[in-house]
Design an enzyme around this catalytic site. Structure first.
Site, mmCIF file in Angstrom:
data_model
loop_
_atom_site.group_PDB
_atom_site.id
_atom_site.type_symbol
_atom_site.label_atom_id
_atom_site.label_comp_id
_atom_site.label_asym_id
_atom_site.label_seq_id
_atom_site.Cartn_x
_atom_site.Cartn_y
_atom_site.Cartn_z
ATOM 1 N N LYS A 27 6.785 5.205 20.536
ATOM 2 C CA LYS A 27 8.128 4.781 20.963
ATOM 3 C C LYS A 27 8.298 3.281 20.765
ATOM 4 O O LYS A 27 9.268 2.830 20.160
ATOM 5 C CB LYS A 27 8.328 5.139 22.445
ATOM 6 C CG LYS A 27 9.520 4.444 23.084
ATOM 7 C CD LYS A 27 9.671 4.807 24.547
ATOM 8 C CE LYS A 27 8.947 3.954 25.527
ATOM 9 N NZ LYS A 27 9.571 2.681 25.909
ATOM 10 N N ASN A 28 7.351 2.509 21.288
ATOM 11 C CA ASN A 28 7.536 1.058 21.294
ATOM 12 C C ASN A 28 7.305 0.410 19.933
ATOM 13 O O ASN A 28 7.524 -0.790 19.780
ATOM 14 C CB ASN A 28 6.676 0.404 22.381
ATOM 15 C CG ASN A 28 7.271 0.670 23.762
ATOM 16 O OD1 ASN A 28 8.427 1.071 23.874
ATOM 17 N ND2 ASN A 28 6.481 0.467 24.804
ATOM 18 N N CYS A 122 13.515 0.756 32.577
ATOM 19 C CA CYS A 122 12.828 1.373 33.707
ATOM 20 C C CYS A 122 12.888 0.516 34.963
ATOM 21 O O CYS A 122 13.002 -0.701 34.883
ATOM 22 C CB CYS A 122 11.371 1.562 33.353
ATOM 23 S SG CYS A 122 11.101 2.917 32.248
ATOM 24 N N ARG A 127 13.297 -7.643 35.095
ATOM 25 C CA ARG A 127 13.139 -7.699 33.639
ATOM 26 C C ARG A 127 14.040 -8.829 33.137
ATOM 27 O O ARG A 127 15.108 -8.598 32.564
ATOM 28 C CB ARG A 127 13.526 -6.364 32.979
ATOM 29 C CG ARG A 127 12.839 -5.117 33.503
ATOM 30 C CD ARG A 127 11.381 -4.995 33.166
ATOM 31 N NE ARG A 127 11.042 -4.792 31.772
ATOM 32 C CZ ARG A 127 10.927 -3.622 31.178
ATOM 33 N NH1 ARG A 127 11.169 -2.525 31.827
ATOM 34 N NH2 ARG A 127 10.567 -3.540 29.900
ATOM 35 N N ASP A 314 1.110 0.028 30.719
ATOM 36 C CA ASP A 314 1.699 1.359 30.538
ATOM 37 C C ASP A 314 0.694 2.492 30.792
ATOM 38 O O ASP A 314 1.075 3.659 30.849
ATOM 39 C CB ASP A 314 2.278 1.496 29.121
ATOM 40 C CG ASP A 314 3.496 0.605 28.918
ATOM 41 O OD1 ASP A 314 4.053 0.123 29.911
ATOM 42 O OD2 ASP A 314 3.883 0.392 27.755
ATOM 43 N N ARG A 407 12.244 10.183 28.121
ATOM 44 C CA ARG A 407 12.565 8.908 27.467
ATOM 45 C C ARG A 407 11.399 8.417 26.615
ATOM 46 O O ARG A 407 11.606 7.652 25.672
ATOM 47 C CB ARG A 407 12.895 7.828 28.508
ATOM 48 C CG ARG A 407 14.266 7.982 29.109
ATOM 49 C CD ARG A 407 14.625 6.761 29.923
ATOM 50 N NE ARG A 407 14.304 5.553 29.175
ATOM 51 C CZ ARG A 407 13.903 4.408 29.721
ATOM 52 N NH1 ARG A 407 13.753 4.315 31.001
ATOM 53 N NH2 ARG A 407 13.653 3.367 28.966
HETATM 54 N N1 EPU Z 1 9.331 -11.910 31.052
HETATM 55 C C1 EPU Z 1 9.988 -13.035 31.501
HETATM 56 N N2 EPU Z 1 11.086 -13.454 30.830
HETATM 57 C C2 EPU Z 1 11.550 -12.831 29.723
HETATM 58 C C3 EPU Z 1 10.863 -11.683 29.246
HETATM 59 C C4 EPU Z 1 9.742 -11.251 29.939
HETATM 60 O O1 EPU Z 1 9.608 -13.617 32.518
HETATM 61 O O2 EPU Z 1 12.546 -13.281 29.158
HETATM 62 C C5 EPU Z 1 8.147 -11.415 31.785
HETATM 63 C C6 EPU Z 1 8.352 -10.027 32.371
HETATM 64 O O3 EPU Z 1 9.024 -10.053 33.594
HETATM 65 C C7 EPU Z 1 6.924 -9.524 32.503
HETATM 66 C C8 EPU Z 1 6.201 -10.228 31.352
HETATM 67 O O4 EPU Z 1 7.079 -11.246 30.896
HETATM 68 O O5 EPU Z 1 6.376 -9.950 33.706
HETATM 69 C C9 EPU Z 1 5.849 -9.359 30.188
HETATM 70 O O6 EPU Z 1 6.931 -8.550 29.823
HETATM 71 P P1 EPU Z 1 7.251 -8.232 28.307
HETATM 72 O O7 EPU Z 1 8.447 -9.037 27.900
HETATM 73 O O8 EPU Z 1 6.032 -8.315 27.476
HETATM 74 O O9 EPU Z 1 7.688 -6.733 28.424
HETATM 75 P P2 EPU Z 1 8.732 -6.068 27.489
HETATM 76 O O10 EPU Z 1 8.628 -6.677 26.140
HETATM 77 O O11 EPU Z 1 10.039 -6.019 28.164
HETATM 78 C C10 EPU Z 1 7.224 -4.177 26.475
HETATM 79 C C11 EPU Z 1 7.281 -2.687 26.463
HETATM 80 C C12 EPU Z 1 6.926 -2.159 27.853
HETATM 81 C C13 EPU Z 1 5.523 -2.640 28.211
HETATM 82 C C14 EPU Z 1 5.484 -4.172 28.147
HETATM 83 C C15 EPU Z 1 4.125 -4.750 28.400
HETATM 84 C C16 EPU Z 1 8.987 -2.200 24.847
HETATM 85 C C17 EPU Z 1 10.352 -1.710 24.586
HETATM 86 N N3 EPU Z 1 8.625 -2.248 26.104
HETATM 87 O O12 EPU Z 1 8.190 -4.587 27.433
HETATM 88 O O13 EPU Z 1 6.940 -0.762 27.770
HETATM 89 O O14 EPU Z 1 5.200 -2.222 29.508
HETATM 90 O O15 EPU Z 1 5.920 -4.615 26.840
HETATM 91 O O16 EPU Z 1 3.208 -4.245 27.487
HETATM 92 O O17 EPU Z 1 8.239 -2.504 23.922
HETATM 93 C C18 EPU Z 1 7.251 1.420 28.549
HETATM 94 O O18 EPU Z 1 7.195 1.809 27.370
HETATM 95 O O19 EPU Z 1 7.197 2.204 29.527
HETATM 96 C C19 EPU Z 1 7.394 -0.002 28.823
HETATM 97 C C20 EPU Z 1 7.865 -0.458 29.971
#
Ligand code: EPU
Length: 435
Positions: A27-28, A122, A127, A314, A407
């Site tokens: 998915k990701n 989620c 976020r 995850d 999802r």
């Molecule tokens: N963060 C910030 N500011 C930002 C963006 C992120 O403070 O502008 C923080 C977040 O709050 C968090 C940390 O940075 O504490 C890391 O979050 P990250 O941005 O890496 O997460 P993401 O990119 O939103 C992706 C995956 C998630 C997975 C995380 C961590 C996708 C679409 N989602 O999320 O997947 O848990 O990386 O590996 O790629 C899932 O598939 O169930 C899922 C939640």
């Protein structure tokens, strides 16, 4: 939209699952490959795209931006720009998935402007998108907040290459700036970049289509900006490491002999290492993992979630289910998201001994026999962990809110049934009809 639930008959700890279970496209990874199609001058063909809701939402976002999105068979997408591409992400759809944020980079890079709402996703904690807004500003864009939507624009119609240091190594942040850099003027350097395999996979796809990217998979990624990309041959999405890891944990708990095929064990080194040191018998081949039943006297361990190659957040929920069956005291530290341990309350109702220290830390004492319960899936990863817990438990469980599981996992119950799990999906309509 139908409301579905899973009815699961637990095995009461018996190790009886056997056979072969397949892993789908990630998915990701797939979501980002679809977003990357915005950077192309002509058609992009993507294969092994899982048939799940987040993908359908992304297809809808691309369609509304002005791309022709054709699905061929179950898992192949053909995405092509039309003459009229617009800069506005459909607010209704973008709010439904967090990954909508990765479309902002390529749209902004291609059109010099993008409008989008705060993305949804989620319920696993805050976020924020501050890193995205800061990075776009560094690339020369202006950020305005208009009636709850962000409007980001450049004066010249092009982003400038920039040095972007990510305060936290955000996965979608890294992907977004990597894609934005492809069409920016000059060189973009992302520092403290995330190193997840999905990022390397995306970079390989972009490079094979003409982008100049080096360092993906390391903390510093350099992108030399250029023109629109052109695909040389269809691209196949990598296997889903989280799906494979969840099946492996399930196998460690209740399989006699389970082969997980179409996966990449190299992406799961930390999980395989943790399970082996706990006493689980695991053999790996290039594209498969085999787990065999061993004495149920698993050692406890401490797990701390971390960016790749650390323990994936995850997989934290299914791993916690595993630890409820290990003998002794384990400690789980969720470092990435602060709302991602709330589901443990439901495991406690099933009989697990889990003490919450604070929103990030729990202590798990095992082994505890689990008992079937009525559960509500809070997000896709905890939802699948409930399915694993229900299979391990004695008695019947009902898992509501299966839509959350759908999802991320394509018709997972069908694959689970093939290896011996007693699981049925009941749709709300069927219930009304008295079935
Ligand atoms: N963060 C910030 N500011 C930002 C963006 C992120 O403070 O502008 C923080 C977040 O709050 C968090 C940390 O940075 O504490 C890391 O979050 P990250 O941005 O890496 O997460 P993401 O990119 O939103 C992706 C995956 C998630 C997975 C995380 C961590 C996708 C679409 N989602 O999320 O997947 O848990 O990386 O590996 O790629 C899932 O598939 O169930 C899922 C939640």
């Amino acid at each position: 939209m139908t409301k579905s639930k899973f009815l699961i008959k637990g095995l009461g700890g018996k190790k009886s699952l056997r056979g072969v279970i397949g892993v789908n496209g990630a998915k990701n990874a797939a979501l980002k490959l679809m977003a990357a199609s915005i950077l192309f001058k002509d058609e992009v063909v993507l294969k092994n795209i899982p048939d799940i809701e987040d993908i359908r939402h992304t297809a809808d976002l691309l369609d509304k931006l002005g791309f022709t999105v054709k699905r061929e068979g179950k898992r192949t997408y053909k995405i092509k720009p039309t003459k009229h591409i617009n800069y506005e992400l459909s607010s209704e759809t973008a709010k439904r998935l967090r990954a909508s944020i990765v479309l902002t980079g390529p749209v902004l890079a291609r059109l010099g402007k993008v409008k989008f709402p705060h993305p949804g996703g989620c319920v696993i904690g805050k976020r924020p998108i501050d890193l995205f807004l800061d990075g776009f500003k560094k690339m020369g864009a202006r950020v305005a907040d208009k009636n709850g939507s962000y409007v980001i624009s450049t004066q010249s119609g092009k982003l400038n290459g920039a040095e972007i240091f990510l305060r936290v190594p955000s996965v979608t942040g890294t992907e977004t700036f990597m894609m934005a850099g492809v069409l920016a003027k000059g060189t973009t350097i992302i520092k403290n970049a995330a190193m997840e395999p999905e990022i390397t996979h995306l970079a390989e796809f972009l490079v094979s289509s003409g982008a100049k990217i080096s360092g993906a998979g390391t903390p510093t990624i350099t992108i030399k900006g250029g023109g629109l990309l052109s695909q040389k041959k269809p691209h196949t999405a990598m296997p889903d490491r989280i799906e494979a890891g969840s099946f492996l944990i399930l196998g460690a708990l209740v399989a006699k002999d389970l082969l997980i095929k179409d996966c990449n064990p190299n992406h799961l080194e930390i999980l395989i290492d943790a399970l082996r040191s706990s006493g689980v018998k695991i053999d790996t081949e290039k594209n498969s993992i085999r787990v065999r039943s061993s004495k149920n006297d698993y050692k406890p361990m401490d797990i701390k979630t971390h960016e790749y190659p650390g323990f994936p957040t995850d997989l934290q929920a299914p791993m916690t289910v595993f630890l409820t069956q290990a003998t002794g005291e384990s400690f789980v530290f969720e470092t990435i998201f602060e709302g991602r341990l709330n589901y443990t309350e439901s495991l406690v109702r099933m009989g697990a001994e889990i003490k919450m220290m604070d929103p990030h830390r729990i202590i798990v004492k095992g082994p505890s026999p689990l008992h079937g319960k009525v559960l509500e899936s809070p997000d896709l990863r905890a939802g699948l962990a409930f399915v694993v817990a229900a299979i391990v438990a004695s008695g019947d469980s009902i898992v509501h809110n299966v839509r959350n599981i759908d999802r991320g996992y394509e018709r997972v119950e069908e694959r689970l049934r093939e290896i011996g799990v007693d699981i049925a999906r009941v749709e709300a309509e069927e219930e009304r009809a008295g079935l």
